[in-house]
Design an enzyme around this catalytic site. Structure first.
Site, mmCIF file in Angstrom:
data_model
loop_
_atom_site.group_PDB
_atom_site.id
_atom_site.type_symbol
_atom_site.label_atom_id
_atom_site.label_comp_id
_atom_site.label_asym_id
_atom_site.label_seq_id
_atom_site.Cartn_x
_atom_site.Cartn_y
_atom_site.Cartn_z
ATOM 1 N N HIS A 166 7.720 -12.776 -36.418
ATOM 2 C CA HIS A 166 9.069 -13.079 -36.649
ATOM 3 C C HIS A 166 9.906 -12.368 -37.978
ATOM 4 O O HIS A 166 10.613 -13.039 -38.632
ATOM 5 C CB HIS A 166 9.104 -14.666 -36.753
ATOM 6 C CG HIS A 166 10.430 -15.230 -36.163
ATOM 7 N ND1 HIS A 166 11.225 -15.943 -36.941
ATOM 8 C CD2 HIS A 166 10.565 -15.361 -34.783
ATOM 9 C CE1 HIS A 166 12.078 -16.545 -35.996
ATOM 10 N NE2 HIS A 166 11.975 -16.187 -34.751
ATOM 11 N N GLU B 171 4.498 -8.932 -32.176
ATOM 12 C CA GLU B 171 5.907 -9.002 -32.215
ATOM 13 C C GLU B 171 6.395 -9.054 -33.577
ATOM 14 O O GLU B 171 6.004 -9.700 -34.392
ATOM 15 C CB GLU B 171 6.621 -10.008 -31.302
ATOM 16 C CG GLU B 171 8.268 -9.801 -31.263
ATOM 17 C CD GLU B 171 8.884 -11.073 -30.261
ATOM 18 O OE1 GLU B 171 9.869 -11.244 -30.646
ATOM 19 O OE2 GLU B 171 8.033 -11.449 -29.532
ATOM 20 N N GLU C 194 14.528 -7.222 -31.106
ATOM 21 C CA GLU C 194 15.491 -8.217 -30.923
ATOM 22 C C GLU C 194 16.722 -8.196 -31.752
ATOM 23 O O GLU C 194 17.759 -8.410 -31.659
ATOM 24 C CB GLU C 194 15.021 -9.686 -31.059
ATOM 25 C CG GLU C 194 14.322 -9.916 -32.197
ATOM 26 C CD GLU C 194 13.478 -11.390 -32.068
ATOM 27 O OE1 GLU C 194 13.975 -12.262 -32.623
ATOM 28 O OE2 GLU C 194 12.258 -11.293 -31.621
ATOM 29 N N HIS D 182 14.385 -9.691 -24.712
ATOM 30 C CA HIS D 182 14.115 -10.842 -25.512
ATOM 31 C C HIS D 182 15.298 -11.613 -24.929
ATOM 32 O O HIS D 182 16.346 -11.468 -24.447
ATOM 33 C CB HIS D 182 14.543 -10.480 -26.994
ATOM 34 C CG HIS D 182 14.712 -11.569 -27.947
ATOM 35 N ND1 HIS D 182 15.863 -12.108 -28.353
ATOM 36 C CD2 HIS D 182 13.777 -12.143 -28.805
ATOM 37 C CE1 HIS D 182 15.679 -13.075 -29.160
ATOM 38 N NE2 HIS D 182 14.310 -12.983 -29.483
#
Length: 382
Positions: free
Chosen positions: A185, A209, A235, A285
């Protein structure tokens, strides 16, 4: 056919829907939103409406070009998300007018369905083993979770051990053959990302990710040297120009453009093709609503390198409303055996329950992501 009106709806839990009307009665729907900045994107859509009203909705490539290049300042989350929702709605109109799904207009589908994954846990991983088992019991073959809580630029071994323990518990709970995506994140900086990537390697993850923020992408090469796990990112990239240095640097194995952030179907189709040329996989995403998911599936259908699709059914953000609430054809997303079918209806393939959208828009939302701080009082990435 001419565009006559653009109307936006703030729809709970945190979405923004766009309806584009035409003088022939055909309407298209899009989902232009930045989570936590929905009102700002709504204003950008309204600004773009000045150009679109009176235009032929079929000229999608031209409209995209003008709306992107026609302003002196271009790109970024707000601009590209507003453009994304408009683009989705224009494709929806064109498909409905021609009686064809969007993927047929993009060259025709090369797959009938695509693997999907489901989120488990929340912002702070807890009871994840039980949640993971429940998701797998519902038929999913892949899951994703946040890999750690807040982490300082250099943090303790205790933090690393806690994150690794969580993943170890999940791997044991779901067995060796369920895909596990671990989302850092953007909470982790290079010094600790190298450590975490190495420590998580034995658990044979599907991907890591955003091990670092996109603006620190140059660190990914070094992180990759500490792990054999595929690295996913994207994203928070909004155009093919944002992706260009990522591809040229060989930094990632999987890209994750968001169809509601990165210029819509038109732009993400091009990003996917660029990725294929670099032998990079596509996993769009999509922690958003039904229109965004339907748009993703159109691109998945025609992209050779697409391998899995994020979807938000039952995600922890969807406390007040979920993705099926806003559509009439609730069986359009055919979930089975860890896959979802490609919609076959005209346009995006979904039928929006407009009366319900209007009803819920009366409540609207002002969703904001939480603000975290480290024990020393300094800001922590969420």
């Amino acid at each position: 056919m001419k565009i006559t009106k653009l109307t936006t709806y703030l729809a709970p839990p945190r979405w923004l829907f766009l309806k584009i009307e035409t003088d022939e009665g055909i309407v298209g729907w899009g989902e232009p939103v930045v989570e936590g900045r929905a009102l700002t994107v709504q204003a950008a859509v309204n600004e773009m409406a000045d150009y679109l009203v009176g235009k032929d909705p079929f000229l999608i490539e031209d409209h995209w070009t003008v709306l992107y290049r026609g302003g002196f300042y271009r790109g970024g989350a707000i601009h590209m998300s507003a453009l994304a929702g408009i683009d989705q709605a224009l494709w929806d109109i064109k498909g409905k007018a021609l009686g064809q799904p969007v993927h047929a207009l993009l060259g025709g589908q090369l797959r009938n369905r695509i693997k999907v994954y489901s989120w488990i846990g929340g912002d702070r991983p807890a009871d994840v083993a039980t949640n993971a088992k429940e998701v797998v019991a519902r038929g999913f073959k892949a899951i994703k979770l946040n890999g750690c809580e807040e982490m300082q630029i250099v943090d303790t071994n205790e933090k690393v051990e806690k994150a690794v323990e969580t993943i170890a518990i999940i791997r044991e709970a779901v067995g060796p053959h369920i895909g596990i995506g671990v989302d850092f994140h953007g909470r982790v900086h290079k010094p600790m990302a190298k450590v975490l990537a190495k420590e998580l390697d034995p658990y044979k993850l599907m991907f890591i990710e955003e091990p670092v923020l996109s603006e620190n992408a140059e660190a990914l090469r070094e992180i990759a040297n500490h792990s054999s796990t595929p690295i996913a990112l994207g994203e928070r990239l909004y155009s093919r120009w944002d992706y260009k240095p990522i591809f040229e640097g060989g930094y990632v194995d999987i890209i994750q453009p968001d169809l509601s952030h990165a210029g819509g179907i038109t732009e993400c189709r091009k990003i996917a093709a660029m990725a294929e040329a670099y032998d990079v996989a596509l996993a769009p995403h999509c922690p958003l609503g039904p229109i965004a998911l339907a748009a993703c599936l159109q691109v998945d259908a025609v992209s050779y390198n697409a391998f899995i699709q994020e979807q938000s059914l039952g995600i922890h953000y969807n406390e007040t409303n979920d993705i099926l609430d806003y559509i009439s054809n609730k069986d359009v997303f055919e979930y089975a055996d860890g896959f979802v079918g490609i919609p076959q209806g005209p346009g995006l393939g979904i039928e929006i329950d407009e009366a319900y959208v209007i009803e819920r828009a009366r409540e609207g939302h002002r969703w904001r992501n939480p603000i975290w701080r480290h024990p020393d009082g300094s800001f922590a990435e969420w």
